[in-house]
Design a protein around this motif. Structure first.
Motif, PDB file in Angstrom:
ATOM      1  N   PHE A   1       7.957   1.520  13.871  1.00 16.70           N
ATOM      2  CA  PHE A   1       6.980   0.344  13.721  1.00 16.70           C
ATOM      3  C   PHE A   1       5.932   0.450  12.686  1.00 16.70           C
ATOM      4  CE2 PHE A   1       9.338  -0.437  17.939  1.00 16.70           C
ATOM      5  CZ  PHE A   1       9.983  -1.582  17.568  1.00 16.70           C
TER       6      PHE A   1
ATOM      7  N   ILE B   1       5.354  -1.342   9.493  1.00 15.61           N
ATOM      8  CA  ILE B   1       5.021  -2.797   9.308  1.00 15.61           C
ATOM      9  C   ILE B   1       3.527  -2.819   9.470  1.00 15.61           C
ATOM     10  CG2 ILE B   1       5.210  -4.670  11.148  1.00 15.61           C
ATOM     11  CD1 ILE B   1       7.936  -3.830  11.745  1.00 15.61           C
TER      12      ILE B   1
ATOM     13  N   ALA C   1       2.302  -6.605   7.643  1.00 10.94           N
ATOM     14  CA  ALA C   1       3.577  -7.308   7.700  1.00 10.94           C
ATOM     15  C   ALA C   1       3.643  -7.846   9.399  1.00 10.94           C
ATOM     16  CB  ALA C   1       4.641  -6.795   7.219  1.00 10.94           C
TER      17      ALA C   1
ATOM     18  N   GLU D   1       6.085 -11.008   9.917  1.00  3.64           N
ATOM     19  CA  GLU D   1       7.301 -10.974   9.339  1.00  3.64           C
ATOM     20  C   GLU D   1       8.310 -10.390  10.442  1.00  3.64           C
ATOM     21  OE1 GLU D   1       7.677  -8.707   5.913  1.00  3.64           O
ATOM     22  OE2 GLU D   1       6.157  -9.389   4.838  1.00  3.64           O
TER      23      GLU D   1
ATOM     24  N   ALA E   1      11.154  -8.350   9.717  1.00  5.63           N
ATOM     25  CA  ALA E   1      10.777  -6.863   9.736  1.00  5.63           C
ATOM     26  C   ALA E   1      10.818  -6.196  11.241  1.00  5.63           C
ATOM     27  CB  ALA E   1       9.485  -6.887   9.070  1.00  5.63           C
ATOM     28  N   TRP E   2      10.472  -7.081  12.162  1.00  7.99           N
ATOM     29  CA  TRP E   2      10.533  -6.738  13.438  1.00  7.99           C
ATOM     30  C   TRP E   2      11.758  -6.452  13.985  1.00  7.99           C
ATOM     31  CZ3 TRP E   2       6.341  -4.656  15.974  1.00  7.99           C
ATOM     32  CH2 TRP E   2       4.979  -4.873  15.517  1.00  7.99           C
TER      33      TRP E   2
ATOM     34  N   ALA F   1      13.395  -3.335  12.420  1.00  3.11           N
ATOM     35  CA  ALA F   1      12.922  -2.035  13.233  1.00  3.11           C
ATOM     36  C   ALA F   1      13.251  -1.844  14.647  1.00  3.11           C
ATOM     37  CB  ALA F   1      11.006  -2.283  13.176  1.00  3.11           C
TER      38      ALA F   1
ATOM     39  N   SER G   1      12.822  -2.392   8.052  1.00  2.00           N
ATOM     40  CA  SER G   1      11.776  -3.372   8.003  1.00  2.00           C
ATOM     41  C   SER G   1      11.669  -3.947   6.655  1.00  2.00           C
ATOM     42  CB  SER G   1      10.444  -2.746   8.562  1.00  2.00           C
ATOM     43  OG  SER G   1       9.974  -1.950   7.683  1.00  2.00           O
TER      44      SER G   1
ATOM     45  N   HIS H   1       9.989  -2.479   4.417  1.00  5.87           N
ATOM     46  CA  HIS H   1       8.562  -1.851   3.802  1.00  5.87           C
ATOM     47  C   HIS H   1       8.699  -0.329   3.653  1.00  5.87           C
ATOM     48  CE1 HIS H   1       6.791  -6.083   4.283  1.00  5.87           C
ATOM     49  NE2 HIS H   1       7.278  -6.108   5.204  1.00  5.87           N
TER      50      HIS H   1
END
Length: 491
Positions: free
Chosen positions: A220, A223, A228, A231, A234-235, A238, A349, A351
């Motif tokens: 995590f 993120i 982010a 978002e 993304a969560w 992840a 995620s 990112h």
């Protein structure tokens, strides 16, 4: 006590009186006298030393020959095998009463005789010999030839022993499970019972080490560093990657414990692990390990990053089988395994990691990996750690490496604070300067705790239970938020 005297030998789970002149007591080895399977343990030892393929060639000559080759190549230290202490105490009582004790097992003769010699209890050994595999009906036939039908009592644990109990005068049930025990009580005179199959869930969870999942929270981090937090896609990605790493890591932990059985049993603390103490049979461990790794691969595929999980699993298994024994290569591998979690979180995620975060984490994780090895050396104080490549004189140089790596991580963080990247991402990057001494203080404190012998666990687990570490994490988070949201003038 004369041989004609009838005396009841008391035991809390005896259901029938036993005489001193009773029929010989034949005792199974795997799962009965020892809380493990010696063949599986031998195969695992050969996997560790990369000799299993040579023994598998013996399968063409039959199972008995295969067992013999495994026994010869593995050379198990039988003094380390976990014994069924309740049954062992009963056997001592029977031996003192003058009863003949026979070790009757499907294990290879070399293993059986080594166990018998170690315990000094048995009058005779009947075992597989490279030609005959004495399991089930074959063992029953061998015991009938030796003692006659109904001329012996038998202690066993599994459904394969039913054929033997049918030819025995008395049965001793050892961890047979409630269903099998109920079936046998209706058909056979039960001399004694020793427990039932214990609940496997608790030791399985212990062997999976869910407390180690805290390391997987690293997925995590991208993120947070990418700002982010809102978002949800993304969560969700992840979170799937977190599940993938947890399942895969637990599967690897099971495999690692299976490979390290002998070393763990010599360790003052690790000898209490489920496989080492016999709370979980090794064959079940192999099945659960494969299942967990498969679940991890599926979760990684759903997260969109299956190669990350496969690389993590391959590197972890290579570490367990080989790299763990290589000085320095082991700690660099541990640091890489931490970093892979960050990379996986970034991929899942959406990112990706910045080079700044990658450089900082590399030095930080190398320092923590070195810390783990130093605490092992300081705790054991032996000439060489089993299945490790370090000696007691190495802790000083490892401490130097680790402290240097900790300071290098802080230098990278300091360089990031004044970089163009920080200027673009934060309104007041000057506030980030306060994080540098905070993180350096935290690392120095961990190293001081290690040198003083306070570090009893993995450094990340130690930090997860350390209030100062939580304070450092909270303060760093506040400073990050402040640097992102507050504009300072004149700086």
């Amino acid at each position: 006590m004369s041989e004609e005297t009838l005396s009841t030998l008391t035991h809390p789970r005896c259901t029938a009186p036993v005489t001193a002149a009773a029929v010989p007591l034949c005792v199974d080895l795997d799962g009965t006298l020892v809380l493990t399977d010696t063949l599986v343990e031998g195969m695992l030892a050969l996997v560790t030393h990369r000799k299993l393929w040579w023994c598998l060639a013996g399968l063409s000559s039959g199972r008995a020959m295969f067992k013999q080759r495994v026994a010869e190549a593995a050379a198990l230290d039988v003094s380390l095998l976990p014994l069924n202490q309740d049954l062992l105490a009963y056997l001592h009582t029977q031996k003192a009463a003058g009863r003949t004790l026979v070790l009757a097992t499907a294990a290879d003769s070399a293993v059986a005789h080594a166990v018998a010699d170690h315990l000094g209890l048995f009058d005779e050994v009947i075992a597989s010999d490279g030609h005959d595999n004495l399991k089930g009906a074959a063992k029953a036939a061998a015991l009938v030839r030796r003692f006659g039908e109904r001329g012996f009592a038998y202690a066993g644990d599994s459904p394969s022993d039913v054929a033997i109990w049918q030819k025995a005068q008395r049965a001793i049930l050892v961890n047979t499970g409630s269903r099998l025990s109920a079936q046998l009580r209706d058909k056979l005179p039960i001399e004694a019972e020793f427990g039932s199959q214990a609940d496997r869930l608790r030791p399985l969870l212990q062997a999976m080490r869910p407390h180690q999942w805290v390391k997987n929270l690293l997925v995590f981090v991208p993120i947070f560093t990418a700002h982010a937090l809102t978002e949800w896609a993304a969560w969700s990605g992840a979170l799937l990657m977190f599940v993938a790493f947890c399942a895969t890591a637990s599967g690897i932990y099971l495999g690692n414990d299976l490979m390290d059985l002998a070393a763990d049993r010599r360790h003052p603390r690790k000898r209490l692990r489920p496989f080492a103490r016999g709370a979980l049979p090794p064959q079940q461990g192999v099945a659960y390990a494969a299942l967990l790794v498969c679940l991890g691969a599926i979760a990684g595929w759903l997260a969109g990053s299956p190669p990350i999980i496969l690389i993590y699993a391959a590197l972890s298994m290579t570490y367990s089988l080989h790299l763990k024994q290589q000085p320095l290569a082991d700690v660099f591998t541990l640091a890489a395994l931490y970093t892979i979690r960050l990379v996986g979180g970034g991929e899942a995620s959406g990112h990706a990691l910045s080079l700044w975060l990658l450089a900082f984490s590399t030095f930080l994780f190398l320092s923590l990996a070195l810390m783990k090895r130093v605490q092992e050396l300081l705790a054991l104080r032996v000439s060489r750690i089993a299945r490790r490549g370090y000696m007691t004189g190495d802790e000083a140089i490892l401490q130097m490496f680790g402290c240097a790596s900790a300071f290098a991580a802080s230098v990278v963080l300091a360089l990031f604070v004044q970089s163009e990247t920080a200027m673009r991402q934060y309104r007041s990057p000057a506030l980030l300067w306060a994080i540098v001494p905070v993180v350096l203080f935290w690392q120095c404190r961990l190293w001081l705790s290690t040198a003083r012998g306070y570090m009893r666990d993995d450094p990340i687990l130690y930090a997860a239970r350390d209030w100062v570490s939580w304070l450092v994490a909270g303060l760093s988070a506040v400073l990050l938020v402040a640097a992102q949201s507050i504009t300072l003038t004149g700086l």
